[in-house]
Design a protein around this motif. Structure first.
Motif, PDB file in Angstrom:
ATOM      1  N   TRP A  17       0.793  -1.228   0.000  1.00 30.26           N
ATOM      2  CA  TRP A  17       0.000   0.000   0.000  1.00 30.26           C
ATOM      3  C   TRP A  17       0.822   1.274   0.000  1.00 30.26           C
ATOM      4  CZ3 TRP A  17      -5.194   1.420  -0.129  1.00 30.26           C
ATOM      5  CH2 TRP A  17      -6.092   0.366  -0.301  1.00 30.26           C
ATOM      6  N   VAL A  18       1.883   1.339   0.775  1.00 29.62           N
ATOM      7  CA  VAL A  18       2.630   2.596   0.877  1.00 29.62           C
ATOM      8  C   VAL A  18       3.134   3.077  -0.485  1.00 29.62           C
ATOM      9  CG1 VAL A  18       4.703   3.694   1.810  1.00 29.62           C
ATOM     10  CG2 VAL A  18       3.203   2.373   3.318  1.00 29.62           C
ATOM     11  N   PRO A  19       3.758   2.209  -1.322  1.00 25.96           N
ATOM     12  CA  PRO A  19       4.208   2.695  -2.631  1.00 25.96           C
ATOM     13  C   PRO A  19       3.057   3.164  -3.523  1.00 25.96           C
ATOM     14  CG  PRO A  19       5.269   0.624  -2.088  1.00 25.96           C
ATOM     15  CD  PRO A  19       4.172   0.818  -1.095  1.00 25.96           C
ATOM     16  N   LEU A  20       1.886   2.580  -3.346  1.00 29.18           N
ATOM     17  CA  LEU A  20       0.752   2.933  -4.196  1.00 29.18           C
ATOM     18  C   LEU A  20       0.059   4.205  -3.725  1.00 29.18           C
ATOM     19  CD1 LEU A  20      -0.622  -0.692  -4.643  1.00 29.18           C
ATOM     20  CD2 LEU A  20       0.519   0.678  -6.379  1.00 29.18           C
ATOM     21  N   ILE A  21      -0.175   4.314  -2.407  1.00 29.16           N
ATOM     22  CA  ILE A  21      -0.877   5.501  -1.929  1.00 29.16           C
ATOM     23  C   ILE A  21       0.006   6.742  -1.976  1.00 29.16           C
ATOM     24  CG2 ILE A  21      -2.468   4.175  -0.485  1.00 29.16           C
ATOM     25  CD1 ILE A  21      -0.848   5.034   1.963  1.00 29.16           C
ATOM     26  N   GLU A  52      -0.470  -8.083  -7.241  1.00 32.16           N
ATOM     27  CA  GLU A  52      -1.003  -7.616  -8.521  1.00 32.16           C
ATOM     28  C   GLU A  52      -2.480  -7.251  -8.403  1.00 32.16           C
ATOM     29  OE1 GLU A  52       0.027 -10.839 -11.072  1.00 32.16           O
ATOM     30  OE2 GLU A  52       2.089 -10.122 -11.396  1.00 32.16           O
ATOM     31  N   GLN A  53      -3.239  -8.009  -7.609  1.00 31.61           N
ATOM     32  CA  GLN A  53      -4.652  -7.683  -7.390  1.00 31.61           C
ATOM     33  C   GLN A  53      -4.813  -6.340  -6.685  1.00 31.61           C
ATOM     34  OE1 GLN A  53      -6.454 -10.958  -5.276  1.00 31.61           O
ATOM     35  NE2 GLN A  53      -6.852 -12.106  -7.139  1.00 31.61           N
ATOM     36  N   VAL A  54      -3.985  -6.117  -5.664  1.00 28.83           N
ATOM     37  CA  VAL A  54      -4.029  -4.847  -4.935  1.00 28.83           C
ATOM     38  C   VAL A  54      -3.635  -3.701  -5.856  1.00 28.83           C
ATOM     39  CG1 VAL A  54      -2.974  -3.518  -3.072  1.00 28.83           C
ATOM     40  CG2 VAL A  54      -3.639  -5.884  -2.689  1.00 28.83           C
ATOM     41  N   SER A  55      -2.613  -3.899  -6.679  1.00 25.97           N
ATOM     42  CA  SER A  55      -2.160  -2.854  -7.597  1.00 25.97           C
ATOM     43  C   SER A  55      -3.277  -2.447  -8.555  1.00 25.97           C
ATOM     44  CB  SER A  55      -0.949  -3.340  -8.395  1.00 25.97           C
ATOM     45  OG  SER A  55       0.131  -3.628  -7.543  1.00 25.97           O
ATOM     46  N   LEU A  56      -3.996  -3.436  -9.069  1.00 21.07           N
ATOM     47  CA  LEU A  56      -5.102  -3.134  -9.976  1.00 21.07           C
ATOM     48  C   LEU A  56      -6.208  -2.377  -9.256  1.00 21.07           C
ATOM     49  CD1 LEU A  56      -5.326  -6.509 -11.939  1.00 21.07           C
ATOM     50  CD2 LEU A  56      -4.591  -4.296 -12.846  1.00 21.07           C
ATOM     51  N   LYS A  57      -6.481  -2.762  -8.024  1.00 23.43           N
ATOM     52  CA  LYS A  57      -7.524  -2.098  -7.235  1.00 23.43           C
ATOM     53  C   LYS A  57      -7.153  -0.639  -6.985  1.00 23.43           C
ATOM     54  CE  LYS A  57     -11.146  -2.336  -4.289  1.00 23.43           C
ATOM     55  NZ  LYS A  57     -12.497  -2.762  -4.621  1.00 23.43           N
ATOM     56  N   ILE A  58      -5.913  -0.389  -6.582  1.00 22.95           N
ATOM     57  CA  ILE A  58      -5.468   0.966  -6.299  1.00 22.95           C
ATOM     58  C   ILE A  58      -5.424   1.795  -7.575  1.00 22.95           C
ATOM     59  CG2 ILE A  58      -3.568   2.376  -5.431  1.00 22.95           C
ATOM     60  CD1 ILE A  58      -5.099   0.919  -3.289  1.00 22.95           C
ATOM     61  N   ALA A  59      -5.010   1.168  -8.682  1.00 21.42           N
ATOM     62  CA  ALA A  59      -4.974   1.880  -9.962  1.00 21.42           C
ATOM     63  C   ALA A  59      -6.368   2.349 -10.356  1.00 21.42           C
ATOM     64  CB  ALA A  59      -4.389   0.975 -11.041  1.00 21.42           C
TER      65      ALA A  59
END
Length: 226
Positions: A166-170, A205-212
């Motif tokens: 989460w930290v890199p994405l948010i 990868e699932q989390v990355s798609l959700k955050i995207a």
């Protein structure tokens, strides 16, 4: 492996770092389970019945016995299925693993979230500083190890899903640099090892798609307001 007589169910939400902790633990153990995606805007009767105190995910149900709180669930899984141990066998190392896992929840989860999403600028800056300080402690702790427990994924690594996922994405959403190879080279290297681990990669990868998807929705809302 769970025997055919055992019923193993996980209630979660795609993108939840806390549900991801449980998924990773189950995969490490090779436990087959039923996954139930919850709608937190319309919580199921099973969720409300299984976790009446917090009414949150994840909830782990083993042979009709529900357990809440992700780190509690991970320890239960480790004690129930003995293969591929998640916690160290040495009592002192086990205590340290519990300490750093709790440290992540107490010092990083809330601070990192507030560093991005708090409206008040001074409060946001305060949480950025607190996040940096907490990440520095973990930078010192990981040293030159591949994972926090050594060569294999353990409890602290699983607890650190929030940092690695989460930290890199948010931070992209807010244009911050909370975790980078320049600021925290050892912790950043750990995060890359962790998200690329075969057991972890699919969930990442699932989390990355959700955050995207969430980030795109935010940008579209901003453009609509221009």
């Amino acid at each position: 492996m769970a025997s055919s007589q055992e019923e193993v169910t996980l209630l979660g939400v795609i993108g939840s770092p806390f549900a991801c902790r449980v998924k990773i633990a189950l995969k490490l153990k090779g436990v087959e389970y039923k996954y139930v995606e919850e709608n937190l805007a319309n919580k199921s009767d099973l969720l409300l019945k299984s976790n009446p105190v917090h009414k949150k995910v994840p909830v782990f149900i083993h042979n009709e016995k529900p357990i809440a709180e992700s780190l509690v669930i991970v320890e239960y899984i480790d004690e129930t299925w003995k293969n591929n141990p998640i916690l160290p066998s040495d009592p002192y190392q086990r205590a340290l693993a519990r300490f750093w896992s709790k440290f992540i929840d107490d010092k990083i989860v809330g601070a990192a979230w507030n560093a991005v999403f708090t409206v008040d600028e001074k409060e946001r800056e305060k949480n950025v500083v607190e996040t940096y300080e907490a990440l520095q402690f973990l930078e010192n702790e990981i040293k030159d190890k591949k994972f926090f427990g050594g060569e294999e994924v353990g409890l602290v690594d699983i607890a650190g899903v929030y940092i690695a996922f989460w930290v890199p994405l948010i931070q992209e959403i807010a244009g911050l640099e909370l975790l980078s190879s320049e600021k925290f080279p050892k912790l950043y290297k750990w995060s890359q090892e962790f998200v690329n681990h075969p057991i972890v990669k699919e969930d990442y990868e699932q989390v990355s798609l959700k955050i995207a998807a969430v980030t795109l929705a935010c940008h579209e809302t901003d453009l609509a307001l221009l």
